[in-house]
Design a protein around this motif. Structure first.
Motif, mmCIF file in Angstrom:
data_model
loop_
_atom_site.group_PDB
_atom_site.id
_atom_site.type_symbol
_atom_site.label_atom_id
_atom_site.label_comp_id
_atom_site.label_asym_id
_atom_site.label_seq_id
_atom_site.Cartn_x
_atom_site.Cartn_y
_atom_site.Cartn_z
ATOM 1 N N ILE A 20 0.842 -1.196 0.000
ATOM 2 C CA ILE A 20 0.000 0.000 0.000
ATOM 3 C C ILE A 20 0.875 1.244 0.000
ATOM 4 C CG2 ILE A 20 -1.764 1.272 1.283
ATOM 5 C CD1 ILE A 20 -2.475 -1.441 2.632
ATOM 6 N N THR A 21 0.479 2.239 -0.790
ATOM 7 C CA THR A 21 1.071 3.570 -0.704
ATOM 8 C C THR A 21 0.075 4.483 -0.026
ATOM 9 O OG1 THR A 21 2.403 3.260 -2.703
ATOM 10 C CG2 THR A 21 2.017 5.531 -1.982
ATOM 11 N N LEU A 22 0.476 5.092 1.072
ATOM 12 C CA LEU A 22 -0.386 6.021 1.811
ATOM 13 C C LEU A 22 -0.150 7.438 1.299
ATOM 14 C CD1 LEU A 22 -2.304 6.594 4.258
ATOM 15 C CD2 LEU A 22 -0.211 6.983 5.593
ATOM 16 N N LEU A 23 -1.187 8.041 0.774
ATOM 17 C CA LEU A 23 -1.111 9.417 0.290
ATOM 18 C C LEU A 23 -1.515 10.418 1.357
ATOM 19 C CD1 LEU A 23 -2.659 8.934 -3.267
ATOM 20 C CD2 LEU A 23 -0.260 8.786 -2.574
ATOM 21 N N SER A 24 -2.463 10.032 2.205
ATOM 22 C CA SER A 24 -2.915 10.924 3.275
ATOM 23 C C SER A 24 -3.538 10.096 4.384
ATOM 24 C CB SER A 24 -3.931 11.946 2.748
ATOM 25 O OG SER A 24 -4.291 12.861 3.764
ATOM 26 N N GLY A 25 -3.081 10.337 5.606
ATOM 27 C CA GLY A 25 -3.673 9.706 6.777
ATOM 28 C C GLY A 25 -4.301 10.773 7.657
ATOM 29 N N ALA A 72 -8.079 7.282 5.312
ATOM 30 C CA ALA A 72 -6.822 7.080 4.596
ATOM 31 C C ALA A 72 -7.069 7.180 3.101
ATOM 32 C CB ALA A 72 -6.219 5.713 4.934
ATOM 33 N N ASP A 73 -6.168 7.859 2.403
ATOM 34 C CA ASP A 73 -6.157 7.895 0.943
ATOM 35 C C ASP A 73 -5.020 6.991 0.494
ATOM 36 O OD1 ASP A 73 -8.188 9.749 1.071
ATOM 37 O OD2 ASP A 73 -6.885 11.479 0.764
ATOM 38 N N ILE A 74 -5.327 6.018 -0.353
ATOM 39 C CA ILE A 74 -4.372 4.934 -0.606
ATOM 40 C C ILE A 74 -4.303 4.543 -2.074
ATOM 41 C CG2 ILE A 74 -4.538 3.909 1.691
ATOM 42 C CD1 ILE A 74 -6.613 1.920 0.458
#
Length: 208
Positions: free
Chosen positions: A129-134, A163-165
């Protein structure tokens, strides 16, 4: 360590049901959740598929923060017990990286991400997973709004519940389809920016 992502492919609802049925130097920031934040709801939600699927699956998460380059790979539950140190490491990864504020994240977000990751790994993908915004502070939200970023004033990101993923090798639509099937809560499809939003609020869907 870098991983090679499998080629993009479809994860159909039929495959998802079959797959899930088969399985049916980080700071320790204890106390950060007490800084005036609202009390988080219990991670369980009676009757949702996530509450049925997650306990039967794997809590393994492999997540990279797109902004800081940090990567964390761990299991946050072992033998039915939550690993508090693992959650603290995840909370730090999900922090507002602009100011380093890292309150406790709603565990249901981690439940949802783990169930998603478990499902796509069963289909031969890495599950990375790549987390763009938590988590986002009100200050960061106002900054994004001033730049035309479209951040909502009542965002679940500010409530530690979103979360934006992106998933390696999985199109945005397919990630959203799985999250929607799992009934994680809110699911947003952002095809233009190529990411999926999930939150632990009421079950609902939208396109951004």
């Amino acid at each position: 360590m870098n991983t090679v992502s499998p080629p993009a492919g479809r994860v159909t609802r039929r495959k998802l049901v079959c797959a899930l049925g088969a399985g049916l130097a980080t700071p320790l920031l204890s106390g950060c959740a007490a800084r005036g934040y609202e009390k988080l709801p219990p991670p369980t939600r009676s009757g949702s598929r996530l509450d049925f699927v997650f306990p039967k699956g794997d809590s393994y998460l492999d997540i990279s923060n797109a902004h800081t380059g940090e990567r964390t790979a761990l299991r946050f539950m072992k033998n039915g017990r939550t690993d508090r140190r693992a959650l603290q490491r995840l909370d730090w990864l999900f922090r507002d990286w602009r100011d380093g504020e890292a309150p406790s994240i709603d565990p249901r977000i981690y439940w949802g991400l783990a169930a998603l990751s478990d499902a796509v790994r069963r289909q031969g993908h890495s599950g990375q997973i790549t987390l763009l915004s938590g988590f986002r502070t009100p200050q960061t939200t106002r900054l994004l709004q001033s730049r035309g970023g479209g951040a909502a004033s009542n965002s679940y990101h500010m409530r530690r519940r979103a979360a934006d993923i992106q998933f390696a090798g999985i199109p945005t639509e397919e990630v959203a389809n799985i999250a929607e099937w799992l009934q994680v809560g809110g699911v947003g499809r952002y095809h233009g920016s190529d990411f999926t939003h999930i939150d632990s609020g009421p079950i609902r869907t939208w396109r951004g």
